[in-house]
Design a protein around this motif. Structure first.
Motif, PDB file in Angstrom:
ATOM      1  N   VAL A  78       0.836  -1.201   0.000  1.00  0.00           N
ATOM      2  CA  VAL A  78       0.000   0.000   0.000  1.00  0.00           C
ATOM      3  C   VAL A  78       0.868   1.247   0.000  1.00  0.00           C
ATOM      4  O   VAL A  78       0.595   2.214  -0.728  1.00  0.00           O
ATOM      5  CB  VAL A  78      -0.970  -0.024   1.207  1.00  0.00           C
ATOM      6  N   ASP A  79       1.921   1.240   0.806  1.00  0.00           N
ATOM      7  CA  ASP A  79       2.843   2.383   0.829  1.00  0.00           C
ATOM      8  C   ASP A  79       3.512   2.583  -0.532  1.00  0.00           C
ATOM      9  O   ASP A  79       3.619   3.711  -1.023  1.00  0.00           O
ATOM     10  CB  ASP A  79       3.906   2.198   1.907  1.00  0.00           C
ATOM     11  N   GLU A  80       3.956   1.479  -1.140  1.00  0.00           N
ATOM     12  CA  GLU A  80       4.580   1.577  -2.460  1.00  0.00           C
ATOM     13  C   GLU A  80       3.586   2.120  -3.481  1.00  0.00           C
ATOM     14  O   GLU A  80       3.945   2.972  -4.315  1.00  0.00           O
ATOM     15  CB  GLU A  80       5.082   0.209  -2.914  1.00  0.00           C
ATOM     16  N   ALA A  81       2.347   1.640  -3.444  1.00  0.00           N
ATOM     17  CA  ALA A  81       1.333   2.119  -4.389  1.00  0.00           C
ATOM     18  C   ALA A  81       1.045   3.594  -4.154  1.00  0.00           C
ATOM     19  O   ALA A  81       0.853   4.365  -5.111  1.00  0.00           O
ATOM     20  CB  ALA A  81       0.060   1.295  -4.251  1.00  0.00           C
ATOM     21  N   LYS A  84       3.939   5.578  -5.573  1.00  0.00           N
ATOM     22  CA  LYS A  84       3.883   5.556  -7.032  1.00  0.00           C
ATOM     23  C   LYS A  84       2.764   6.470  -7.549  1.00  0.00           C
ATOM     24  O   LYS A  84       2.953   7.209  -8.525  1.00  0.00           O
ATOM     25  CB  LYS A  84       3.651   4.126  -7.518  1.00  0.00           C
ATOM     26  N   ALA A  85       1.607   6.455  -6.893  1.00  0.00           N
ATOM     27  CA  ALA A  85       0.504   7.329  -7.306  1.00  0.00           C
ATOM     28  C   ALA A  85       0.879   8.793  -7.121  1.00  0.00           C
ATOM     29  O   ALA A  85       0.548   9.636  -7.974  1.00  0.00           O
ATOM     30  CB  ALA A  85      -0.751   6.984  -6.498  1.00  0.00           C
ATOM     31  N   MET A  86       1.567   9.098  -6.022  1.00  0.00           N
ATOM     32  CA  MET A  86       2.002  10.477  -5.795  1.00  0.00           C
ATOM     33  C   MET A  86       3.000  10.913  -6.873  1.00  0.00           C
ATOM     34  O   MET A  86       2.925  12.034  -7.387  1.00  0.00           O
ATOM     35  CB  MET A  86       2.641  10.605  -4.403  1.00  0.00           C
ATOM     36  N   ALA A  92       2.202  14.247 -13.738  1.00  0.00           N
ATOM     37  CA  ALA A  92       1.052  14.712 -14.533  1.00  0.00           C
ATOM     38  C   ALA A  92       0.881  16.226 -14.371  1.00  0.00           C
ATOM     39  O   ALA A  92       0.592  16.933 -15.358  1.00  0.00           O
ATOM     40  CB  ALA A  92      -0.213  13.982 -14.096  1.00  0.00           C
ATOM     41  N   ALA A  93       1.062  16.747 -13.158  1.00  0.00           N
ATOM     42  CA  ALA A  93       0.943  18.195 -12.945  1.00  0.00           C
ATOM     43  C   ALA A  93       2.044  18.943 -13.696  1.00  0.00           C
ATOM     44  O   ALA A  93       1.796  19.981 -14.322  1.00  0.00           O
ATOM     45  CB  ALA A  93       1.002  18.501 -11.449  1.00  0.00           C
TER      46      ALA A  93
END
Length: 120
Positions: A78-81, A84-86, A92-93
């Motif tokens: 969960v931390d890795e995901a 990665k999402a961050m 993207a920004a």
């Protein structure tokens, strides 16, 4: 010799008779009542349950350890995901900002070319 054979036959006959009487006595023993059978089976089940106690505790401890390892693995994933999402959100920004800058520069060039064309 004749007396020995007679004695042997007498001993053999007596042993067969005693074996037959013992077998007959075993056959005459009444089966235990259902209540006695239930009591004996309850006692045997209680003994088996007491014997299984340490095994069940060891199994429970092992399962607790495995669940702990699984929770740690899930938390790590969960931390890795999340990281990665961050990272994807930041990129993207940055990409969106670069696209806006490019669009404004390109728009300014197009407008400048339009005005230059109209003046000439």
């Amino acid at each position: 010799m004749y007396s020995r054979v007679t004695s042997l036959m007498l001993v053999l006959g007596l042993s067969i008779a005693s074996a037959a009487s013992a077998f007959a006595q075993q056959a005459q023993v009444p089966p235990p009542s259902p209540r006695e059978a239930i009591e004996r089976s309850k006692e045997a089940a209680a003994e088996r349950a007491r014997a299984m106690g340490p095994e069940l505790k060891a199994l429970r401890d092992e399962m607790t350890a495995q669940v702990g390892e699984l929770r740690a693995l899930v938390d790590k994933k969960v931390d890795e995901a999340g990281h990665k999402a961050m990272t994807y959100a930041i990129w993207a920004a940055v990409g969106f900002f670069a696209l806006m800058v490019l669009a404004s520069v390109l728009g300014g060039v197009i407008v400048a070319l339009l005005f230059r064309r109209n003046r000439a």
